[in-house]
Design a protein around this motif. Structure first.
Motif, short mmCIF file in Angstrom:
data_model
loop_
_atom_site.label_atom_id
_atom_site.label_comp_id
_atom_site.label_asym_id
_atom_site.label_seq_id
_atom_site.Cartn_x
_atom_site.Cartn_y
_atom_site.Cartn_z
N SER A 49 0.80 -1.23 0.00
CA SER A 49 0.00 0.00 0.00
C SER A 49 0.83 1.27 0.00
O SER A 49 0.39 2.30 -0.49
CB SER A 49 -0.92 0.04 1.23
OG SER A 49 -1.92 -0.94 1.12
N GLU A 50 2.03 1.21 0.57
CA GLU A 50 2.84 2.42 0.70
C GLU A 50 3.79 2.61 -0.48
O GLU A 50 4.22 3.73 -0.73
CB GLU A 50 3.64 2.37 2.01
CG GLU A 50 2.74 2.43 3.23
CD GLU A 50 3.45 2.05 4.52
OE1 GLU A 50 4.69 1.95 4.53
OE2 GLU A 50 2.74 1.82 5.52
N ALA A 51 4.11 1.51 -1.20
CA ALA A 51 5.12 1.66 -2.26
C ALA A 51 4.77 0.93 -3.55
O ALA A 51 4.85 1.51 -4.62
CB ALA A 51 6.46 1.16 -1.73
N TYR A 56 3.04 2.11 -9.36
CA TYR A 56 2.38 1.87 -10.65
C TYR A 56 1.30 2.91 -10.93
O TYR A 56 1.08 3.28 -12.08
CB TYR A 56 1.81 0.44 -10.70
CG TYR A 56 2.90 -0.57 -10.95
CD1 TYR A 56 3.32 -0.87 -12.24
CD2 TYR A 56 3.55 -1.20 -9.89
CE1 TYR A 56 4.34 -1.76 -12.48
CE2 TYR A 56 4.58 -2.11 -10.13
CZ TYR A 56 4.96 -2.38 -11.42
OH TYR A 56 5.99 -3.28 -11.64
N VAL A 57 0.65 3.40 -9.89
CA VAL A 57 -0.35 4.47 -10.08
C VAL A 57 0.35 5.72 -10.62
O VAL A 57 -0.10 6.31 -11.60
CB VAL A 57 -1.09 4.77 -8.75
CG1 VAL A 57 -1.94 6.02 -8.87
CG2 VAL A 57 -1.95 3.57 -8.34
N TRP A 85 -9.37 -1.79 -2.36
CA TRP A 85 -7.98 -1.33 -2.25
C TRP A 85 -7.64 -0.41 -3.42
O TRP A 85 -7.02 0.64 -3.24
CB TRP A 85 -7.06 -2.54 -2.19
CG TRP A 85 -5.63 -2.23 -1.92
CD1 TRP A 85 -5.13 -1.33 -1.01
CD2 TRP A 85 -4.49 -2.82 -2.55
NE1 TRP A 85 -3.76 -1.33 -1.04
CE2 TRP A 85 -3.34 -2.24 -1.98
CE3 TRP A 85 -4.34 -3.78 -3.53
CZ2 TRP A 85 -2.05 -2.60 -2.36
CZ3 TRP A 85 -3.06 -4.15 -3.90
CH2 TRP A 85 -1.94 -3.56 -3.33
N GLY A 86 -8.05 -0.78 -4.61
CA GLY A 86 -7.81 0.07 -5.79
C GLY A 86 -8.43 1.44 -5.63
O GLY A 86 -7.81 2.46 -5.95
N LYS A 87 -9.67 1.48 -5.13
CA LYS A 87 -10.34 2.77 -4.91
C LYS A 87 -9.61 3.59 -3.85
O LYS A 87 -9.41 4.79 -4.02
CB LYS A 87 -11.79 2.54 -4.49
CG LYS A 87 -12.67 2.09 -5.63
CD LYS A 87 -14.08 1.79 -5.16
CE LYS A 87 -14.91 1.24 -6.32
NZ LYS A 87 -16.19 0.70 -5.87
N ALA A 88 -9.19 2.95 -2.77
CA ALA A 88 -8.48 3.65 -1.69
C ALA A 88 -7.14 4.21 -2.16
O ALA A 88 -6.66 5.21 -1.62
CB ALA A 88 -8.27 2.70 -0.51
N GLN A 89 -6.56 3.59 -3.19
CA GLN A 89 -5.25 4.00 -3.71
C GLN A 89 -5.34 4.84 -4.98
O GLN A 89 -4.32 5.14 -5.59
CB GLN A 89 -4.40 2.75 -3.98
CG GLN A 89 -4.02 1.98 -2.74
CD GLN A 89 -2.89 2.66 -1.97
OE1 GLN A 89 -2.03 3.30 -2.55
NE2 GLN A 89 -2.92 2.54 -0.66
N ASN A 90 -6.57 5.19 -5.40
CA ASN A 90 -6.77 5.94 -6.65
C ASN A 90 -6.13 5.25 -7.84
O ASN A 90 -5.54 5.89 -8.71
CB ASN A 90 -6.25 7.38 -6.52
CG ASN A 90 -7.03 8.16 -5.50
OD1 ASN A 90 -8.26 8.14 -5.50
ND2 ASN A 90 -6.33 8.82 -4.59
N ALA A 91 -6.27 3.93 -7.89
CA ALA A 91 -5.65 3.12 -8.94
C ALA A 91 -6.59 2.98 -10.14
O ALA A 91 -6.88 1.86 -10.59
CB ALA A 91 -5.26 1.76 -8.37
N THR A 95 -5.89 -2.42 -13.51
CA THR A 95 -6.90 -3.47 -13.43
C THR A 95 -6.59 -4.30 -12.18
O THR A 95 -5.52 -4.92 -12.10
CB THR A 95 -6.87 -4.36 -14.69
OG1 THR A 95 -7.09 -3.52 -15.83
CG2 THR A 95 -7.94 -5.44 -14.63
N MET A 96 -7.50 -4.28 -11.22
CA MET A 96 -7.29 -4.94 -9.93
C MET A 96 -7.93 -6.32 -9.97
O MET A 96 -9.16 -6.45 -10.02
CB MET A 96 -7.88 -4.09 -8.81
CG MET A 96 -7.32 -2.67 -8.73
SD MET A 96 -5.55 -2.58 -8.39
CE MET A 96 -5.55 -3.04 -6.66
#
Length: 159
Positions: A49-51, A56-57, A85-91, A95-96
Motif C-alpha cells: 500500500s505504501e510503495a 504503478y499508479v 484497495w484500488g479505490k483507496a489507492q486511486n488506482a 486493473t485490480m
C-alpha cells in the motif's frame, strides 16, 4: 516456476468494476496485448500500500506511453478486497484482479505459505506479458522490494 518465454497458464481471475463482478480467463484477458502484471502478497498491507501499488499508479501514464496496453495487479484476495484497495489507492488506471483461491498463483509456481499470517499468498513479482507470453519476469527475494518496482519495469520497457 514460470520462466521468461513461457505461455501463461490458463486460469480464472475476478474483477469487481463499474460493470459489476467480472470473471476473466487469463488466456483471453492477456491475448493480443502488452501487459505489465504485478503481484503483491496482500491488499492493504504495508509495502504493497505504501510503495508497490502507488508506484504503478504514479507511473501508469509513462508505462502506457512505453507501449503497455494494460497494467494489472493481482493478489490472493477476493475481487471485493481488490476493488476497495484500488479505490483507496486511486488506482483508476490499474486493473485490480483477485486470485481468490490462489489457483493462478500456484499455476505460476509463485506461491508462498505465510502460515497463520495469511496462508498461501503470492510472492511479490512483476512481469511483462506479450500476447500471453512472459517476456520479462522479476521475482523479489523474500522480504525484499527492489526488482518489481514500477520504475524498474519502466526502465526495462524503455530499453
Amino acid at each position: 516456476m514460470i520462466q521468461q518465454g513461457q505461455q501463461l497458464p490458463t486460469a480464472t481471475l475476478s474483477e469487481l468494476n463499474a460493470d459489476g463482478m467480472q470473471t476473466h480467463k487469463t488466456d483471453e484477458l492477456f491475448a493480443n496485448k502488452r501487459v505489465v502484471l504485478f503481484a503483491v502478497p496482500g491488499a492493504f498491507t504495508p509495502t504493497c500500500s505504501e510503495a508497490h501499488l502507488p508506484g504503478y499508479v504514479v507511473l501508469a501514464d509513462k508505462l502506457k506511453a512505453a507501449g503497455v496496453d494494460m497494467i494489472a495487479c493481482v493478489s490472493v484476495n477476493d475481487a471485493f478486497v481488490m476493488s476497495a484497495w484500488g479505490k483507496a489507492q486511486n488506482a483508476h488506471e490499474i486493473t485490480m484482479l483477485g486470485d481468490g483461491d490462489g489457483s493462478f498463483t500456484k499455476a505460476l509456481g509463485l506461491e508462498m505459505d505465510t502460515g497463520t499470517f495469511g496462508g498461501v499468498r503470492s510472492q511479490r513479482y512483476a512481469m511483462v506479458i506479450e500476447n500471453g507470453v512472459v517476456t520479462q519476469l522479476n521475482v523479489e527475494a523474500p522480504k525484499e522490494f527492489e526488482v518489481s518496482k514500477a520504475e524498474v519495469i519502466l526502465a526495462v520497457l524503455e530499453k
